[in-house]
Design a protein around this motif. Sequence first.
Motif, short mmCIF file in Angstrom:
data_model
loop_
_atom_site.label_atom_id
_atom_site.label_comp_id
_atom_site.label_asym_id
_atom_site.label_seq_id
_atom_site.Cartn_x
_atom_site.Cartn_y
_atom_site.Cartn_z
N ILE A 143 0.84 -1.11 -0.01
CA ILE A 143 0.08 0.18 0.08
C ILE A 143 0.83 1.26 0.12
CG2 ILE A 143 -1.85 -0.92 1.22
CD1 ILE A 143 -1.01 0.48 3.84
N THR A 144 0.31 2.53 -0.37
CA THR A 144 1.25 3.56 -0.36
C THR A 144 1.63 4.15 0.96
OG1 THR A 144 -0.59 5.18 -0.17
CG2 THR A 144 -0.14 4.22 -2.40
N LEU A 145 2.68 4.76 1.26
CA LEU A 145 2.93 5.14 2.41
C LEU A 145 2.08 6.08 3.12
CD1 LEU A 145 5.01 5.17 4.72
CD2 LEU A 145 6.50 6.73 3.31
N ARG A 146 1.62 6.81 2.31
CA ARG A 146 0.40 7.91 2.58
C ARG A 146 -0.68 6.73 3.41
NH1 ARG A 146 -2.59 12.36 -1.25
NH2 ARG A 146 -3.99 12.99 0.37
N GLU A 147 -1.22 6.05 2.68
CA GLU A 147 -2.29 5.07 3.33
C GLU A 147 -1.98 4.59 4.61
OE1 GLU A 147 -5.10 1.32 2.32
OE2 GLU A 147 -3.98 2.21 0.79
N PHE A 148 -0.64 4.00 4.79
CA PHE A 148 -0.03 3.44 5.77
C PHE A 148 -0.08 4.61 6.96
CE2 PHE A 148 3.39 2.49 8.62
CZ PHE A 148 3.35 1.21 9.08
#
Length: 263
Positions: free
Chosen positions: A99-104
Amino acid sequence: MNIQDIPTEIIQQVGEIRDMTFPTKQGHTSIVAILHTPDKKYIVKKTESPLYNEWLSEEYEAYEALQQLCLLGLPIPKAYSIHIQNQTRWLLMDHIEGITLREFLSKESVPHDKEKAIVSFARCLKKIHESPCPEALMKNDTDWLDNMLMKADYNLTNFTVDGTEALLKRIQEIRPTPITNTLIHGDFTLDNVLVHDGNIVGVIDWSGAAYGDPRYDVALAIRPKHNAFENDRDKEVFYNAYGKLRLTDEEYDYFEDGLYNFF
């Protein structure tokens, strides 16, 4: 997009496509799909406008040039081919599970785990900036910033961008003091870094890769997002792990609030 839309050349490359799914979050420049075959998964990206078609071609050329850096441990996906079909372009590349780091970071509530991810993010950027720049990305005939300002002018004239004529005039006149160029990603945002189990597994969307000003990458990396870089602590963790340079407020404004608005 459905399986019947996929160019024949791509189907011949990957073989039987048993299913096609879509990431929950799509970017604004392309349609992204995951192709499921009996053996593995692939990513296919489709663009349909002159500007985004050009960016997709640049992304493919960057992946070709950057493959040698995978040996240095940079998590760069492999691109297989690009296909032109009427007014659309299709890029075929490896799928990376994550998943994107932003989502994480938007979901992470444990401070230690959040800071650990930011440290990895910063160290990944440091590794990019310390890696040798492939010859194919070194356009020595034009200074990187000069080239970006020319592109900004062209994009403002021909496409819809966030920047304005007044902003362009300002960044043309008030330029930061030059520093040594390095290999740069060109769009090193939280959305373009993938994580799995909290570890960075991929850096994607390399269309802006160049021998350029590393401050551009840093400015985009620390842009405030939900639960990320909304306070000085996150920036301090990032800078301590990056360990190379810290942006002044003026440098941040020039690259993030200025130049980036034309791309």
